[in-house]
Every structure is written in structure tokens, then in C-alpha cells.
Scaffold this motif. Structure first.
Motif, PDB file in Angstrom:
ATOM      1  N   GLN A 194      -3.787  29.721  15.131  1.00  0.00           N
ATOM      2  CA  GLN A 194      -2.644  29.052  14.519  1.00  0.00           C
ATOM      3  C   GLN A 194      -3.050  27.608  14.217  1.00  0.00           C
ATOM      4  N   TRP A 195      -3.075  27.237  12.934  1.00  0.00           N
ATOM      5  CA  TRP A 195      -3.481  25.900  12.523  1.00  0.00           C
ATOM      6  C   TRP A 195      -2.261  25.004  12.380  1.00  0.00           C
ATOM      7  N   VAL A 196      -2.370  23.806  12.933  1.00  0.00           N
ATOM      8  CA  VAL A 196      -1.333  22.784  12.799  1.00  0.00           C
ATOM      9  C   VAL A 196      -1.924  21.648  11.980  1.00  0.00           C
ATOM     10  N   ALA A 197      -1.338  21.376  10.824  1.00  0.00           N
ATOM     11  CA  ALA A 197      -1.909  20.435   9.864  1.00  0.00           C
ATOM     12  C   ALA A 197      -1.168  19.106   9.878  1.00  0.00           C
ATOM     13  N   CYS A 198      -1.877  18.052   9.495  1.00  0.00           N
ATOM     14  CA  CYS A 198      -1.251  16.752   9.265  1.00  0.00           C
ATOM     15  C   CYS A 198      -0.816  16.674   7.807  1.00  0.00           C
ATOM     16  N   ASP A 199      -0.115  15.605   7.448  1.00  0.00           N
ATOM     17  CA  ASP A 199       0.415  15.507   6.094  1.00  0.00           C
ATOM     18  C   ASP A 199      -0.681  15.361   5.042  1.00  0.00           C
ATOM     19  N   SER A 200      -1.904  15.078   5.476  1.00  0.00           N
ATOM     20  CA  SER A 200      -2.999  14.910   4.527  1.00  0.00           C
ATOM     21  C   SER A 200      -3.324  16.198   3.785  1.00  0.00           C
ATOM     22  N   THR A 243       0.841  -1.186   0.000  1.00  0.00           N
ATOM     23  CA  THR A 243       0.000   0.000   0.000  1.00  0.00           C
ATOM     24  C   THR A 243       0.879   1.240   0.000  1.00  0.00           C
ATOM     25  N   SER A 244       0.746   2.062  -1.000  1.00  0.00           N
ATOM     26  CA  SER A 244       1.519   3.293  -1.080  1.00  0.00           C
ATOM     27  C   SER A 244       0.722   4.405  -0.413  1.00  0.00           C
ATOM     28  N   LEU A 245       1.187   4.805   0.743  1.00  0.00           N
ATOM     29  CA  LEU A 245       0.490   5.851   1.481  1.00  0.00           C
ATOM     30  C   LEU A 245       0.942   7.198   0.934  1.00  0.00           C
ATOM     31  N   PHE A 246       0.585   7.339  -0.349  1.00  0.00           N
ATOM     32  CA  PHE A 246       1.086   8.444  -1.131  1.00  0.00           C
ATOM     33  C   PHE A 246       0.068   9.549  -1.254  1.00  0.00           C
ATOM     34  N   PHE A 247      -1.136   9.343  -0.789  1.00  0.00           N
ATOM     35  CA  PHE A 247      -2.165  10.351  -1.023  1.00  0.00           C
ATOM     36  C   PHE A 247      -2.202  11.343   0.107  1.00  0.00           C
ATOM     37  N   ILE A 248      -2.247  12.562  -0.268  1.00  0.00           N
ATOM     38  CA  ILE A 248      -2.350  13.597   0.763  1.00  0.00           C
ATOM     39  C   ILE A 248      -3.735  13.579   1.372  1.00  0.00           C
ATOM     40  N   SER A 249      -4.654  12.882   0.781  1.00  0.00           N
ATOM     41  CA  SER A 249      -5.965  12.776   1.418  1.00  0.00           C
ATOM     42  C   SER A 249      -5.819  11.968   2.702  1.00  0.00           C
ATOM     43  N   ALA A 284      -5.371  19.963  13.466  1.00  0.00           N
ATOM     44  CA  ALA A 284      -6.394  19.370  12.599  1.00  0.00           C
ATOM     45  C   ALA A 284      -5.832  18.115  11.946  1.00  0.00           C
ATOM     46  N   PHE A 285      -6.210  16.954  12.476  1.00  0.00           N
ATOM     47  CA  PHE A 285      -5.769  15.666  11.936  1.00  0.00           C
ATOM     48  C   PHE A 285      -6.917  15.120  11.078  1.00  0.00           C
ATOM     49  N   SER A 286      -7.050  15.685   9.890  1.00  0.00           N
ATOM     50  CA  SER A 286      -8.209  15.389   9.052  1.00  0.00           C
ATOM     51  C   SER A 286      -7.788  15.188   7.607  1.00  0.00           C
ATOM     52  N   SER A 287      -8.684  14.561   6.859  1.00  0.00           N
ATOM     53  CA  SER A 287      -8.453  14.400   5.429  1.00  0.00           C
ATOM     54  C   SER A 287      -8.724  15.718   4.721  1.00  0.00           C
ATOM     55  N   GLN A 288      -8.299  15.805   3.469  1.00  0.00           N
ATOM     56  CA  GLN A 288      -8.532  17.026   2.697  1.00  0.00           C
ATOM     57  C   GLN A 288     -10.013  17.325   2.549  1.00  0.00           C
ATOM     58  N   ARG A 289     -10.791  16.296   2.216  1.00  0.00           N
ATOM     59  CA  ARG A 289     -12.221  16.517   1.968  1.00  0.00           C
ATOM     60  C   ARG A 289     -12.949  16.926   3.239  1.00  0.00           C
ATOM     61  N   ALA A 314     -14.780  15.810  16.406  1.00  0.00           N
ATOM     62  CA  ALA A 314     -14.705  14.919  15.244  1.00  0.00           C
ATOM     63  C   ALA A 314     -15.595  15.453  14.126  1.00  0.00           C
ATOM     64  N   ILE A 315     -15.111  15.349  12.890  1.00  0.00           N
ATOM     65  CA  ILE A 315     -15.878  15.792  11.723  1.00  0.00           C
ATOM     66  C   ILE A 315     -15.800  14.729  10.640  1.00  0.00           C
ATOM     67  N   LEU A 316     -16.742  14.778   9.724  1.00  0.00           N
ATOM     68  CA  LEU A 316     -16.743  13.917   8.541  1.00  0.00           C
ATOM     69  C   LEU A 316     -17.516  14.641   7.450  1.00  0.00           C
TER      70      LEU A 316
END
Length: 712
Positions: free
Chosen positions: A214-220, A82-88, A191-196, A164-166
Motif C-alpha cells: 500500500q503506497w502513501v504518496a505526498c502531494d508531489s 513563491t507559488s508552491l504550485f508544482f507537483i514536483s 513515499a515523500f519524494s519528488s515526481q522525478r 533516501a533516493i535521488l
């Protein structure tokens, strides 16, 4: 159509075609592929599981979908890379590292276990001890945030709220999350969330005009170009977060812009992609639709969307995943043909190769690569566009501590040069102490004035008195240098009791006993030196002789040597069997008592025994000199102080041994404070009384009165 997902599919095709054209990798073998649309659903995979013709699966982009596939195909032992290559989401969930549950799972992007801990260290580095968190309500967000919260607690960071959000949640639920953010007092949000999911949240943030955070983002989403637009950056211009290191694939960008429906007429997905990209249609579906027809002459190179965003970093992970499959198959075929391997060797464990760009690809025992990240900061350029600027690095392979996180940016060019302050309570001023607020995290406290006697200015005031009256006979007669050194060591004795307060840690456990041992050894060394000075002074045959002046270097040497012996004892104790934190359940079945285990009982009692030896020597010498002639014989006051000191520590032994759990610490603190006050009051209080209230006795004639009478 999700343009980014389509680009990843094209990156896989590019890698497969490149391998098929290679003469060195899988010669005489042609790779084929099938592409399935998961529809970002966890229930859309029943049609692709268990087909014997499939030798490997590359995907999925979301952790939840990947978990379903891994569990399904794991039953048939189909190897998955599995390539965890998606920023999503790109399946970075730490749960996928469990080889018992996912034995055939691998990935080319680090586990979120490392990213979450990196985020916690970064937040602590910037001094943000009071933060809020938002996560995607799925495996990716819940697992990632769980690791972050645990790491943040270890770093001393408190979390004000966790929401939590979705993307498919009702709008009123998203609105409530934003209202929680608006009411909060923390200025930093992780914010540990997906792009969508972030897209849905940010739309509501814009609607309610929530700024100043101040927003702290995950790699997504930290490098999601379609989120870093002027409309959104108006409310979240300051963003920082980790992403995988930059990596380019030669020839991929040229391949992506050459995609055309005419090359694959049977590919309906390619037609849909073309229509979505150029807002056109290849055929008029109904008469009411007012959309232009696609000519086929449109050029992808002229587009600016997610598909043509070549700065996006994750396509290279698709490329590496396909090559990992190819190398595994190559090794397997070579092994079967008996070339280069013995029959007992395991072929599937040998995937270790270097890409065309010089990047080494390999997996650990959990199927994960080494965790390395770049710390990225959103910065607005002169043209008003947001740029993704690398301001630091994180390498999980480095030793624990701040060595993992390296910040490397000029302060004047970083958007964080004026970083916000996010704390629940400001540090208490001198003269006040922290008081826990019921129902609040430990980062939130009130500052209350210290009660009388709780500030260690009892000792400091004595030192000031002696310093002010340094030239008076009573201070000189009692050896001012040793007196100041003794006062300094008493201050340390009072302060060392603070190390016994609070949750035990590896450092605090070692510190509390060693600091206690060394400071009290220094204190007893000073008292012993003062006692020897008194005895030597009265042994001099002629009053006013230079015995005191000549013995000054010897006094310093004796204090130093006596203290160093204790330092050696403590060093041996800490190096061989140091005190460690311990969870004590022996004294209570419904409570766990956190305490410090002494590690080595011999070391603990050796420290106490040495202090006892010094105090016994002080007591004996002072007792013998107590009746020497002088209007102010310091020996008798040292005798009284040693009586109190010895009485306290003799009673300490049975009290310490018999005290259960947390009361052991109370006994230690009481013994430290009681013996310190005994030394302070008995030795220095009489001097201060004469200096302040009986100045007529603070003369050389009065102090030396009895000695003069004896000599006459």
C-alpha cells in the motif's frame, strides 16, 4: 524540456497579461517579466539575483532551489512570492516558514509541516502501525520526512526502515533501496519524494516486480498523470495521499493550447517545446537525423501529455502567486499616493484578495496560506485507466484530533475498502502480556503467558463463587448486593494499577489518579455500608426482623453519596490544576525520568485524605462490632482488612515522599495492590472457605446459632 515546468511558465504569462488588461488592478501600470531556467539545480541562480529592476520573483518549483534563491535575494530584500504550485516539489519545505532566515518569503501552497502531520494521522486512522518510508534526499524530502516521523511517533506508528533516493544516484544505490523494501515485513510504504525521484524508484520497483504494498504518496506525485499509467499501476495500483483542493482558472486551458512558435519567433524555448511535443524539427540539423520537419500546423489541443494535462492542480497556484504580487504592488502604489491609507500604515501586510473563482488568498505571519488538503485515492476505471478520486479532506484550521481528517466515501467504491493490515506484532491474547524485543521498536513485541497471580481472575473467581452460591445462607447473611458491588470495585482497584504503567501522557496522568481515587472511594463506601449493616442487624431487638430489607435503599444511597463526594473532589482537581507529564532531571544528571506531576498537592492529598477518612470510619465501627454474637461475625474480618488497609497507606505516605523518580510509581502500585489483596482475602476468603470446604456450616441454624442462644 520539462513540459510541466513550461506549462507553469505559460500560466504566469497568462496571469500577467490578464492583469495588464485589467482596469481595476494596477491601472496605468504594465507588468513585465523575465523567465530563467534553473535546470533543477541549486547553483544556477547567480545571474538573476539582485537586479534592481526586479520587484518580485515567482518560483521556484523545488524547495532546495527556492532556499538558495530566498537566501540570496533576502539579502537585497527583494520580495518573493513563491507559488508552491508544482507537483514536483513546489517549495513546500517547512523550513521556509522561518521568517528569521527567510523574511521576504511567501507561498501559495501549504507548508509540508501540515501535510506530514496529516499523513501521520491518516496512517494511524487506517491502523497501519508498522510502515516503511522513502524520501527524496534533499530539503523537500528530508524535512518533510522528519516532521512525519516525529508525528508518527506521537500517533504510535513505528517505522521499520527509512531510505533516501535521488534521481542522479547510481543505479546500484537505487537497487539496494528496493531490496530493503522487498525484505521488509511492513505492507505500507510512505513515499515523500519528488515526481522525478519517484519515476526512478518505480522503474526499479517494476524491474524487481515488488507488489502487494500500500503506497502513501505526498502531494508531489499523488496526481502525477504520467506515473498513473497501466505499466506502473500494475505494481502500485493502491495509492493514497493528500493534494491541494481542486481549483480552475477560467480561460487558462484555452490560452495554453493557443501557444505557437510563430507568435514569438525569437523564443528559442518555445521552439524546443514544440519540437519535443510533436517529435519534429523546424530545421534539419544534420543529414543523418531521420526526424520529420515541423509544419507549424500541429495542434496542441490534440496532444495528451504533461503540458495538456488540465486536471493537474498546481497551475492555479502560479496564477494566485502572480495576482498576490499585483495586489501587493497595487497596495504599495496606493499607499504612496496617499489614497485610502495613513502614512503610518504598513502597505505590504495588506495582501488579502479573492480570485475570479471566489477563492480567498491571504498569508499568515509565516507567509503561508491555510493548510487544506483533499485525500486522493487511485482507482481503476472500467476502461482500465487510473482515476484520481477524492475520498476525504483535511483541514488544519479545525481543532486538534480526528476533526481535522474527514473521510467521505462509500465503502463499496473505495479501493481501500479492503485495506491491508500492516502491524509488526498482533495484539496479545487474554492470559498473555507484551514483552519488549530488544533492539526493536515498541510496536514489535512478543506475547508471553502471564505468571501466576498476574491476571486479575483472583477477584473474578470470588465473584463467580458468590454468584453460584447466591441463595446460600452465608451469602445472604453478608448482604449479597453489597458483596457483588464490593467485588466489582475491587476489580477496578486492581485494574487501575495498570494506568500507572507506561509513558506518561496528558490523559494517562489525569486518569491514573482520578480512577484510583474514585474506585477506592467506592470500595471503602461498600465496606462502610457492610459494617453499618452488621451493627444495625445486631441492634435489632428481635432476631429475624426486617432491618436489613428496609435498609437496602439506604445502603445504595450511602454508597452513591460517598462515591460522588470523591468524584467532586477529583473533578475540581482536574479542572483547576490537573496532573501533567513532567521531565524529572533532579535525581539523575545522565537520565531524564518521565513522570506525572500531581499538579495540585492539595488535590492529591485531598483524594487520599477522603479515602483515609472512609477507612477510619470503617475501622472504628467494625472494631466496636467485632465481639457481637454470631458464628460468622463479618465485623471482625472487616476489622482485620481495615488494619491491613490503614497500615499500608500509613506507611505509603513516608515511602511516597522519600521515593525518588520512577520509584514513586512502584510505591503507588504496591500500595494499591497490597491494600486490594488485603480487602479481598480478609473479607471474602473465609466465606469462600466455608462455601467450598465446609458446606455443613453454610446453614441458617449454624450462622444464627449464637444469636438464637442469646434471644432464648
Amino acid at each position: 524540456i520539462y513540459l510541466r515546468e513550461f506549462r507553469y511558465a505559460q500560466a504566469m504569462i497568462f496571469a500577467i497579461e490578464e492583469i495588464n488588461n485589467s482596469n481595476s488592478l494596477l491601472p496605468n501600470v504594465t507588468l513585465g517579466y523575465e523567465i530563467y531556467d534553473s535546470c533543477t539545480s541549486t547553483t544556477a541562480h547567480s545571474g538573476c539575483a539582485g537586479k534592481p529592476v526586479v520587484h518580485a520573483i515567482v518560483g521556484e518549483s523545488e524547495s532546495s532551489s527556492t532556499i538558495v534563491i530566498a537566501r540570496t535575494t533576502g539579502t537585497f530584500h527583494i520580495p518573493i512570492v513563491t507559488s508552491l504550485f508544482f507537483i514536483s516539489h513546489f517549495a513546500t519545505c517547512a523550513c521556509l516558514s522561518n521568517k528569521n532566515e527567510f523574511p521576504t518569503f511567501f507561498r501559495t501552497i501549504p507548508s509540508d509541516y501540515y501535510q506530514s502531520r496529516a499523513l501521520a494521522q491518516m496512517v494511524k486512522h487506517f491502523g497501519w502501525t508498522w510502515v516503511g518510508t522513502v524520501r527524496s534526499d534533499n530539503d523537500y524530502g528530508n524535512n518533510g520526512m522528519s516532521v512525519f516521523e516525529e508525528a508518527a511517533k506521537d500517533e504510535g506508528v513505528c517505522i521499520e526502515y527509512s531510505e533516501a533516493i535521488l534521481r542522479n544516484y547510481p543505479q546500484q544505490r537505487i537497487t539496494k533501496v528496493v531490496e530493503v523494501i522487498k525484505r521488509s515485513t511492513s505492507k505500507v510504504i510512505i513515499a515523500f519524494s519528488s515526481q522525478r525521484d519517484m519515476e526512478v524508484l518505480l522503474e526499479e520497483i517494476l524491474l524487481q516486480n515488488v507488489t502487494g504494498l500500500q503506497w502513501v504518496a505526498c502531494d508531489s506525485w499523488i496526481t502525477a498523470r504520467y506515473l498513473a499509467i497501466p505499466r506502473i499501476s500494475a505494481v502500485i495500483s493502491s495509492v493514497i495521499g493528500f493534494t491541494i483542493p481542486k481549483s480552475t482558472v477560467p480561460g487558462l486551458s484555452e490560452f495554453l493550447v493557443k501557444v505557437h512558435p510563430s507568435k514569438s519567433p525569437q523564443n528559442a524555448l518555445l521552439k524546443e517545446f514544440w519540437e519535443a511535443s510533436f517529435a519534429c524539427m523546424f530545421s534539419q540539423r544534420n543529414e543523418t537525423t531521420d526526424v520529420k520537419l515541423c509544419s507549424g500546423k500541429e495542434k496542441l489541443a490534440e496532444l495528451s501529455n504533461e503540458y495538456t494535462d488540465f486536471s493537474e492542480l498546481m497551475s492555479s497556484n502560479v496564477y494566485k502567486a502572480v495576482y498576490a504580487v499585483a495586489h501587493a504592488l497595487h497596495e504599495l502604489l496606493t499607499c504612496k499616493q496617499g489614497k485610502g491609507h495613513t502614512l503610518n500604515e504598513s502597505c505590504v501586510d495588506k495582501v488579502n484578495f479573492t480570485t475570479h473563482t471566489g477563492e480567498r488568498v491571504y498569508f499568515d505571519l509565516n507567509g503561508d496560506p491555510t493548510a487544506r488538503y483533499e485525500l486522493v485515492n487511485w482507482q481503476k476505471g472500467e476502461d482500465g485507466e487510473i482515476k484520481f478520486v477524492t475520498i476525504g479532506y483535511y483541514d488544519a484550521s479545525l481543532p486538534a484530533g480526528n476533526g481535522k481528517l474527514k473521510l467521505a466515501w462509500p465503502a463499496e467504491t473505495c479501493a481501500l475498502s479492503q485495506k491491508p493490515k500492516s502491524v509488526c506484532s498482533e495484539s496479545c491474547q487474554p492470559g498473555t502480556s507484551q514483552a519488549v524485543i530488544r533492539g526493536k521498536p515498541i510496536c514489535c513485541f512478543s506475547c508471553i503467558p502471564c505468571a501466576a497471580g498476574e491476571i486479575s481472575n483472583v477477584t473474578a473467581a470470588t465473584g463467580l463463587i458468590f454468584f453460584h452460591f447466591m441463595e446460600t445462607p452465608i451469602v445472604k447473611a453478608n448482604n449479597s448486593e453489597l458483596s457483588f458491588l464490593l467485588l466489582f470495585s475491587l476489580i477496578l482497584c486492581f485494574l487501575c494499577s495498570l494506568t500507572f504503567i507506561g509513558r506518561p501522557s496528558q490523559w494517562s496522568c489525569m486518569l491514573r489518579h482520578t480512577v484510583f481515587g474514585v474506585t477506592f472511594a467506592m470500595c471503602m463506601s461498600c465496606v462502610l455500608a457492610k459494617t453499618i449493616v452488621v451493627v444495625n442487624a445486631f441492634k435489632a431487638s428481635v432476631p429475624g426482623s426486617n432491618v436489613l430489607q428496609c435498609s437496602a435503599p439506604l445502603q445504595r444511597l450511602s454508597v452513591l453519596c460517598c462515591t460522588l463526594i470523591q468524584v467532586v473532589i477529583c473533578a475540581l482537581w482536574v479542572s483547576l490544576a490537573p496532573p501533567v507529564p513532567n521531565r524529572n532531571t533532579a535525581y539523575s544528571t545522565d537520565k531524564v525520568i518521565l513522570e506525572c506531576d500531581v499538579g495540585s498537592a492539595v488535590g492529591f492529598w485531598a483524594v487520599l485524605g477522603y479515602i483515609g477518612l472512609l477507612s477510619l470510619m470503617c475501622f472504628v465501627l467494625a472494631f466496636l462490632a467485632r465481639k457481637l454474637p454470631d458464628n460468622f461475625n463479618e465485623a471482625k474480618f472487616i476489622t482485620f482488612s481495615m488494619l491491613i488497609f490503614c497500615a499500608v497507606w500509613i506507611t505509603f505516605i513516608p515511602a511516597y515522599v522519600s521515593s525518588p523518580g520512577k520509584f514513586t510509581v512502584a510505591v503507588e502500585i504496591f500500595a494499591i495492590l497490597a491494600s486490594s489483596y488485603g480487602l479481598l482475602f480478609c473479607i471474602f476468603l473465609p466465606k469462600c472457605y466455608i462455601i467450598l470446604f465446609k458446606p455443613e456450616k453454610n446453614t441458617r441454624r449454624h450462622i444464627m446459632g449464637k444469636m438464637h442462644a442469646k434471644s432464648h
